[in-house]
Enzyme design. Structure first.
Site, PDB file in Angstrom:
ATOM      1  N   PRO A 146      12.171 -26.924  19.918  1.00  0.00           N
ATOM      2  CA  PRO A 146      12.829 -28.183  20.307  1.00  0.00           C
ATOM      3  C   PRO A 146      14.090 -28.493  19.499  1.00  0.00           C
ATOM      4  O   PRO A 146      14.128 -29.453  18.744  1.00  0.00           O
ATOM      5  CB  PRO A 146      11.734 -29.218  20.062  1.00  0.00           C
ATOM      6  N   CYS A 147      15.137 -27.720  19.710  1.00  0.00           N
ATOM      7  CA  CYS A 147      16.373 -27.983  18.975  1.00  0.00           C
ATOM      8  C   CYS A 147      16.982 -29.316  19.427  1.00  0.00           C
ATOM      9  O   CYS A 147      17.817 -29.877  18.721  1.00  0.00           O
ATOM     10  CB  CYS A 147      17.367 -26.845  19.139  1.00  0.00           C
TER      11      CYS A 147
END
Lengths: 172, 233
Positions: free
Chosen positions: B195-196
């Site tokens: 989950p950047c």
């Protein structure tokens, strides 16, 4: 392919090759990437080397040198490097001003080293911090024994000229 | 031009070829301050572990991929190796996706919606708000040790929470590398799953997002997770 020989090479020579890349490309993640690149290239080229009478250390340095050079060529700015200064050195008891001044001097020196022609910079570092013989430096950078020696000498001469008027002398 | 004697003198004093001169050399000392210590053995060992792992990557590892054609964020492609998910990409073009995959991981990717069924289902459920976490193994092949460490750190940022680039940098013991963290995330090969989008700039700004739609998609993913965007610039 002799995997265990390659593994030994990685364990024994990996640290100094990493130190070389750290000195040349700086103390960022780039040096780590360059190390990985170096050993991946070495791994691919290694089978062609087996049975040959090769100086594996110089061979690895030559690959690392190519990787570093390509990397530096790609890097547009040279300002992203962080320096690790050896804090334990001769700063004991010095005033804050003196420490700051010393840091600035070192920073200027580092920039000067990196501003040297690449061969001079690499030859100097290989000679002074990696103890390579001139013949080995010649094998790593290409060119003759005499050229390797001249590169070290020219690099040092340039630095000395540039810093002859700077207060690099410690009060001893 | 220096005479030969001068030159040799420099070698003696600065290079220790012969310490006969014994003269103090401030320039040599200063160079030592910059270069003698090296990168440190702990960091070196850590880096060598990563190098070793990347070399051991079996070349024969097969790759499969599939497309998710109709997601809330547009068309996605997903690929997996024998070890786990290798790529998830916002892409319109199958050719572009496959050639990028070959460049990074090598091998010969084969289209196989069947093998990707479970992964594709999880991604779809997540994007439709019916799933909170992923249960998928990841394969970070072809990435540098630094990128791998960054991505693994980001994988631990839980849903509904956000972190800053600087916090991620600190969590991997590289407090000065916030910008490099941003670079590594820009090339996140498995967005959404890693989950950047939960990593924001330290000033509270959204930072960047490379997926289709850019920051708009980042905002969309965060709001899907219930992150209060009113507080985020």
């Amino acid at each position: 392919m002799d995997e265990s020989f390659f593994e030994t090479m990685l364990s024994t020579l990996g640290p100094e090759i990493f130190a070389f890349l750290w000195r040349i490309v700086g103390d960022g993640p780039e040096a780590e990437d360059c190390l990985q690149d170096t050993f991946l290239r070495a791994y691919k080229a290694f089978p062609r080397l087996e049975g040959e009478d090769v100086n594996h250390r110089a061979w690895l340095y030559a690959i690392a040198n190519n990787v570093a050079r390509t990397h530096l060529g790609r890097r547009k700015k040279h300002d992203a490097r962080n320096v690790i200064l050896d804090e334990q050195r001769s700063d004991g008891g010095a005033s804050v001003e003196r420490i700051v001044e010393r840091r600035q001097e070192l920073e200027t020196l580092r920039e000067a080293v990196h501003a040297l022609p690449y061969r001079q910079q690499a030859a100097l570092i290989l000679r002074k911090y990696h103890g390579l013989e001139y013949a080995e430096i010649a094998a790593v950078l290409g060119g003759s024994h005499a050229a390797a020696r001249a590169n070290v000498y020219q690099g040092l001469k340039r630095l000395r000229k540039q810093f002859s008027y700077m207060p690099l002398v410690e009060e001893r | 031009m220096a005479t030969k004697e001068e030159g040799e003198g420099i070698f003696e004093i600065w290079l220790g070829d012969s310490r006969a001169a014994g003269a103090p050399s401030p320039l040599s000392d200063a160079l030592d301050s910059l270069y003698a210590s090296g990168p440190g053995s702990r960091r070196t060992q850590q880096v060598l572990v990563g190098v070793r792992a990347s070399i051991r990557q079996p070349e024969a590892d097969r790759l499969y991929y599939a497309s998710l054609d109709d997601t809330p964020v547009g068309r996605l492609f997903i690929a997996q190796s024998g070890k786990g998910i290798v790529a998830l990409e916002y892409s319109e073009s199958e050719t572009a996706f496959v050639s990028g995959l070959i460049r990074r991981v090598g091998g010969k990717p084969e289209r196989s919606p069947g093998r990707l069924k479970d992964a594709a289902r999880q991604v779809m459920e997540y994007l439709e708000g019916r799933r909170e976490t992923f249960d998928l193994p990841l394969d970070l092949a072809g990435l540098t040790p630094f990128q791998q460490r960054v991505l693994l750190a980001v994988a631990h940022v839980p849903r509904g929470k956000v972190a800053t680039y600087a916090e991620i940098a600190r969590s991997i013991d590289r407090p000065k590398a916030a910008r490099a963290v941003g670079q590594a995330l820009r090339r996140n090969p498995i967005p959404i799953v890693i989950p950047c989008h939960r990593v924001l700039a330290s000033n509270g700004g959204l930072g960047g997002y490379t997926g289709r739609g850019g920051v708009r998609t980042k905002r969309q993913l965060l709001s899907l997770e219930g992150v209060e965007l009113g507080t985020v610039a």
